[in-house]
Design a protein around this motif. Structure first.
Motif, PDB file in Angstrom:
ATOM      1  N   THR A 116      38.292  46.955  67.467  1.00  0.00           N
ATOM      2  CA  THR A 116      38.804  45.716  68.237  1.00  0.00           C
ATOM      3  C   THR A 116      40.261  46.115  68.435  1.00  0.00           C
ATOM      4  O   THR A 116      40.927  46.831  67.684  1.00  0.00           O
ATOM      5  CB  THR A 116      39.076  44.249  67.410  1.00  0.00           C
ATOM      6  N   ILE A 117      41.305  46.031  69.296  1.00  0.00           N
ATOM      7  CA  ILE A 117      41.990  46.440  69.631  1.00  0.00           C
ATOM      8  C   ILE A 117      43.040  45.584  70.142  1.00  0.00           C
ATOM      9  O   ILE A 117      42.995  44.626  71.529  1.00  0.00           O
ATOM     10  CB  ILE A 117      42.034  47.641  70.722  1.00  0.00           C
ATOM     11  N   GLY A 118      43.774  45.468  69.078  1.00  0.00           N
ATOM     12  CA  GLY A 118      45.039  44.174  69.748  1.00  0.00           C
ATOM     13  C   GLY A 118      46.153  45.131  70.482  1.00  0.00           C
ATOM     14  O   GLY A 118      46.609  46.000  70.430  1.00  0.00           O
ATOM     15  N   THR A 119      46.887  44.169  71.591  1.00  0.00           N
ATOM     16  CA  THR A 119      47.453  44.558  72.164  1.00  0.00           C
ATOM     17  C   THR A 119      48.786  43.868  73.435  1.00  0.00           C
ATOM     18  O   THR A 119      47.865  42.072  73.059  1.00  0.00           O
ATOM     19  CB  THR A 119      46.573  45.739  73.411  1.00  0.00           C
ATOM     20  N   ARG A 120      48.921  44.157  74.522  1.00  0.00           N
ATOM     21  CA  ARG A 120      49.460  43.559  74.572  1.00  0.00           C
ATOM     22  C   ARG A 120      48.968  43.795  76.584  1.00  0.00           C
ATOM     23  O   ARG A 120      49.008  44.281  76.300  1.00  0.00           O
ATOM     24  CB  ARG A 120      51.097  43.865  74.703  1.00  0.00           C
ATOM     25  N   PRO A 121      49.764  42.376  76.953  1.00  0.00           N
ATOM     26  CA  PRO A 121      48.632  42.978  78.660  1.00  0.00           C
ATOM     27  C   PRO A 121      49.457  43.502  79.196  1.00  0.00           C
ATOM     28  O   PRO A 121      48.604  44.144  80.284  1.00  0.00           O
ATOM     29  CB  PRO A 121      48.716  41.378  78.928  1.00  0.00           C
ATOM     30  N   ASP A 122      50.736  43.792  79.020  1.00  0.00           N
ATOM     31  CA  ASP A 122      51.223  44.931  79.519  1.00  0.00           C
ATOM     32  C   ASP A 122      51.644  46.251  79.583  1.00  0.00           C
ATOM     33  O   ASP A 122      52.428  47.300  79.802  1.00  0.00           O
ATOM     34  CB  ASP A 122      52.920  44.844  80.101  1.00  0.00           C
ATOM     35  N   LEU A 147      48.832  36.840  74.604  1.00  0.00           N
ATOM     36  CA  LEU A 147      49.358  35.688  74.697  1.00  0.00           C
ATOM     37  C   LEU A 147      50.358  34.754  75.074  1.00  0.00           C
ATOM     38  O   LEU A 147      51.284  34.703  75.426  1.00  0.00           O
ATOM     39  CB  LEU A 147      48.257  35.128  76.037  1.00  0.00           C
ATOM     40  N   GLN A 148      49.754  33.816  73.639  1.00  0.00           N
ATOM     41  CA  GLN A 148      50.656  32.582  73.229  1.00  0.00           C
ATOM     42  C   GLN A 148      51.150  31.779  73.353  1.00  0.00           C
ATOM     43  O   GLN A 148      50.314  30.670  73.149  1.00  0.00           O
ATOM     44  CB  GLN A 148      52.278  33.706  72.637  1.00  0.00           C
ATOM     45  N   SER A 149      51.057  31.394  74.612  1.00  0.00           N
ATOM     46  CA  SER A 149      51.107  30.847  75.597  1.00  0.00           C
ATOM     47  C   SER A 149      51.131  30.834  77.112  1.00  0.00           C
ATOM     48  O   SER A 149      51.300  31.606  77.552  1.00  0.00           O
ATOM     49  CB  SER A 149      52.764  30.163  75.187  1.00  0.00           C
ATOM     50  N   ALA A 150      50.302  29.722  77.641  1.00  0.00           N
ATOM     51  CA  ALA A 150      50.448  29.444  78.864  1.00  0.00           C
ATOM     52  C   ALA A 150      51.536  29.537  80.062  1.00  0.00           C
ATOM     53  O   ALA A 150      51.811  29.228  81.550  1.00  0.00           O
ATOM     54  CB  ALA A 150      49.187  28.692  79.723  1.00  0.00           C
ATOM     55  N   HIS A 151      52.669  29.056  79.182  1.00  0.00           N
ATOM     56  CA  HIS A 151      54.201  28.366  80.250  1.00  0.00           C
ATOM     57  C   HIS A 151      55.259  30.171  79.899  1.00  0.00           C
ATOM     58  O   HIS A 151      55.191  30.105  79.090  1.00  0.00           O
ATOM     59  CB  HIS A 151      54.366  27.015  79.350  1.00  0.00           C
TER      60      HIS A 151
END
Length: 305
Positions: A116-122, A147-151
């Motif tokens: 399970t690999i935690g990371t950022r979408p960038d 992501l934290q938020s869709a805004h």
């Protein structure tokens, strides 16, 4: 007691037929929001040491981290199989040869059935995703995207360093390779209303994701959020507010999405507020009781697109 959402441990048991537990791995990696690539201080709420154990800084090899955790988890929870959880900071943010070595070390243990690999979408270039696709042929491999938020306005406010479009791109490229995705979101972010939080739920319900982790925003000592809190610029959610928001959020998720977490897990020595965040069991009981009283369950308010 049956939970009012599709929980993670039941999902793992259905796959492997036994108790499967995550082992948190500290690989000593960093984050582009801390090393100067997109930022220098990290997100407003981010602990300077991340969510890791500090094992990498102490020079503890991955094999030793796994062995030590296996012994404890087998005794405490009767776990028989394990997932190596690369948690702290961005665990695809390194040259591919280094990542190959790190993942390979974890999977060399015969009781480790996946990653399970935690990371950022960038931080997920195609070559890294290609390698994870290769590993997924013989192991369970999940990507966890913060992501934290869709805004976008919220992501900018908290200094996230990427926008929602980067997340959508990462999801598309990850799912093309058949890799399951768990998305991290935070309830109680600065400036967000309950309506904003539920819009994030509706956004996720439209995405090709397989799991979600719901976190409470709590104030950690030494963070930018701590400064805002001390200056009266940020107010933490009360327990009742969090329970209401979390229940409403869950009710808007599709029933097949696996809920891996429904609250935060702060370190006692670092927590500034809210104090109730430390009462994990009480918080879970409050959530389950509220959902039962209100007749809520995951998917109740979900509308297929």
């Amino acid at each position: 007691m049956r939970k009012p959402y599709r929980d993670y441990s039941s999902y793992l048991r259905s796959l492997f037929g036994c108790r499967v537990h995550k082992i948190t791995i500290d690989a000593g990696l960093t984050c582009p929001n801390r090393d100067g690539t997109v930022g220098t201080r990290g997100c407003a709420y981010c602990n300077a040491r991340g969510s890791g154990t500090g094992a990498a800084a102490r020079g503890i090899p991955i094999a030793d981290q796994i062995q030590s955790a296996k012994s404890y988890l087998a005794r405490r929870y009767k776990a028989k199989k394990f997932l190596a959880y690369f948690q702290s900071f961005s665990n695809t943010y390194a040259p591919l040869p280094k990542l190959r070595d790190l993942y390979g070390q974890a999977l060399s243990d015969p009781d480790v059935v996946g990653l399970t690999i935690g990371t950022r979408p960038d931080c997920v270039p195609d070559p890294v995703l290609d390698h994870l696709q290769e590993l997924s042929r013989d192991h369970l491999v999940w990507l966890e995207y913060g992501l934290q938020s869709a805004h976008d306005r919220t992501l900018e406010r908290i200094g996230r360093g990427h926008n929602v479009a980067r997340f959508c791109d990462a999801v598309e490229r990850t799912r093309k390779r058949g890799l399951p995705i768990c998305v991290h979101i935070i309830l109680g972010l600065p400036g967000e209303t309950l309506g904003d939080m539920l819009e994030t739920a509706r956004f996720l319900a439209r995405q090709d994701i397989q799991g979600v982790k719901i976190h409470l925003l709590y104030v950690v000592r030494g963070t930018l959020l701590h400064e805002w809190y001390s200056q009266g610029k940020y107010r933490c959610l009360e327990r009742e507010e969090y329970v209401e928001a979390c229940a409403a959020f869950l009710s808007r998720l599709p029933p097949q999405v696996i809920v891996q977490r429904v609250t935060g897990d702060p370190h006692r020595q670092e927590l500034v507020a809210p104090a109730w965040a430390l009462e994990k069991q009480r918080n879970l009981e409050a959530l389950h009781r509220y959902m039962d009283e209100k007749g809520l369950y995951q998917g109740k308010c979900w509308k297929p697109s």
